[in-house]
Design a protein around this motif. Structure first.
Motif, PDB file in Angstrom:
ATOM      1  N   UNK A 252      45.837  34.034  47.907  1.00  0.00           N
ATOM      2  CA  UNK A 252      46.133  33.561  46.557  1.00  0.00           C
ATOM      3  C   UNK A 252      44.854  33.238  45.776  1.00  0.00           C
ATOM      4  N   UNK A 253      43.717  33.089  46.473  1.00  0.00           N
ATOM      5  CA  UNK A 253      42.457  32.788  45.794  1.00  0.00           C
ATOM      6  C   UNK A 253      41.902  34.036  45.129  1.00  0.00           C
ATOM      7  N   UNK A 254      41.259  33.872  44.000  1.00  0.00           N
ATOM      8  CA  UNK A 254      40.646  35.031  43.362  1.00  0.00           C
ATOM      9  C   UNK A 254      39.513  35.588  44.213  1.00  0.00           C
ATOM     10  N   UNK A 255      39.326  36.879  44.145  1.00  0.00           N
ATOM     11  CA  UNK A 255      38.229  37.548  44.827  1.00  0.00           C
ATOM     12  C   UNK A 255      37.355  38.156  43.735  1.00  0.00           C
ATOM     13  N   UNK A 256      36.351  37.428  43.238  1.00  0.00           N
ATOM     14  CA  UNK A 256      35.571  37.879  42.102  1.00  0.00           C
ATOM     15  C   UNK A 256      34.923  39.238  42.313  1.00  0.00           C
ATOM     16  N   UNK A 257      34.480  39.542  43.521  1.00  0.00           N
ATOM     17  CA  UNK A 257      33.823  40.822  43.772  1.00  0.00           C
ATOM     18  C   UNK A 257      34.801  41.982  43.608  1.00  0.00           C
ATOM     19  N   UNK A 258      36.053  41.757  43.977  1.00  0.00           N
ATOM     20  CA  UNK A 258      37.033  42.835  43.919  1.00  0.00           C
ATOM     21  C   UNK A 258      37.648  43.000  42.543  1.00  0.00           C
ATOM     22  N   UNK A 259      37.792  41.937  41.803  1.00  0.00           N
ATOM     23  CA  UNK A 259      38.532  42.031  40.552  1.00  0.00           C
ATOM     24  C   UNK A 259      37.749  41.559  39.345  1.00  0.00           C
ATOM     25  N   UNK A 260      36.512  41.172  39.519  1.00  0.00           N
ATOM     26  CA  UNK A 260      35.775  40.662  38.371  1.00  0.00           C
ATOM     27  C   UNK A 260      36.457  39.447  37.782  1.00  0.00           C
ATOM     28  N   UNK A 261      37.028  38.596  38.641  1.00  0.00           N
ATOM     29  CA  UNK A 261      37.756  37.390  38.221  1.00  0.00           C
ATOM     30  C   UNK A 261      39.002  37.691  37.395  1.00  0.00           C
ATOM     31  N   UNK A 262      39.472  38.942  37.408  1.00  0.00           N
ATOM     32  CA  UNK A 262      40.610  39.328  36.570  1.00  0.00           C
ATOM     33  C   UNK A 262      41.959  38.978  37.185  1.00  0.00           C
ATOM     34  N   UNK A 263      42.081  39.029  38.501  1.00  0.00           N
ATOM     35  CA  UNK A 263      43.387  38.807  39.124  1.00  0.00           C
ATOM     36  C   UNK A 263      43.196  38.266  40.530  1.00  0.00           C
ATOM     37  N   UNK A 264      44.163  37.486  41.003  1.00  0.00           N
ATOM     38  CA  UNK A 264      44.086  37.027  42.390  1.00  0.00           C
ATOM     39  C   UNK A 264      44.151  38.209  43.351  1.00  0.00           C
ATOM     40  N   UNK A 265      43.539  38.051  44.479  1.00  0.00           N
ATOM     41  CA  UNK A 265      43.484  39.106  45.495  1.00  0.00           C
ATOM     42  C   UNK A 265      44.895  39.582  45.859  1.00  0.00           C
ATOM     43  N   UNK A 266      45.852  38.671  45.937  1.00  0.00           N
ATOM     44  CA  UNK A 266      47.205  39.063  46.327  1.00  0.00           C
ATOM     45  C   UNK A 266      47.811  40.049  45.331  1.00  0.00           C
TER      46      UNK A 266
END
Length: 195
Positions: free
Chosen positions: A15-29
């Protein structure tokens, strides 16, 4: 398909954001679900795609066969509303299906300018084959889930549809289900129009 190697383990808290994967756009889930939808759709349509290739058809042909099968006697204008494709694109696909003996386009009884669509026996057999192929994949997936998952999946899919279209889509499905149980639709009876 090439192997996909992931060097990083899944995020400890999905449920935590993954900034590297989404550029802070969406939670990892959510990103995981987006990817799963891509892969699920790819495989869901791949089975009919193999059959379609044998006829020289594409996914638009499958969609036309599906909806005309579910709504015999539907108007071309209603099919355009459902598929949200151009009249030109639908015209090409319909012409190929009519010329191939899969679809019959008839004039309306009250308005001869209306074109009402029906599957021929050949088209109905192909549409049934597609439903059987895709139903097997759905049944296999539901069998891997907990009891009652079908309703959860259905609610999820309806919720994925734009809110203003949900009621019309559900009416469309219910009308087709009722017609199938009662033995057919009245020719020329237009399905509910999703917006």
């Amino acid at each position: 398909m090439a192997d996909i190697n992931v060097s990083q383990p899944p995020h400890a808290n999905a449920a935590d954001p993954d900034p590297a994967a989404a550029g802070d756009a969406a939670p990892r889930s959510q990103i995981d679900l987006i990817e799963l939808l891509f892969f699920a759709y790819r495989n869901f349509v791949s089975d009919p795609d193999k059959v379609l290739q044998g006829y020289g058809f594409g996914r638009a042909h499958h969609r036309v066969l599906h909806f005309v099968n579910r709504h015999p006697g539907m108007r071309v204008t209603d099919l355009l509303d459902i598929l949200r494709i151009t009249k030109q694109s639908l015209g090409r696909v319909l012409r190929e299906l009519v010329d191939g003996g899969f679809v019959d386009s008839r004039a309306g009884s009250s308005d001869r300018r209306q074109r009402l669509l029906h599957l021929t026996p050949k088209g109905a057999a192909l549409a049934r084959d597609f439903v059987a192929i895709q139903s097997q994949r759905i049944e296999k997936a539901l069998a891997a889930c907990s009891p009652g998952a079908r309703e959860d999946v259905r609610r999820f899919l309806v919720a994925m549809i734009d809110a203003e279209d949900q009621a019309a889509v559900e009416k469309l499905i219910v009308r087709a289900d009722l017609a199938a149980v009662s033995g057919g639709t009245r020719p020329g009876k237009a399905p509910a129009r999703p917006r």
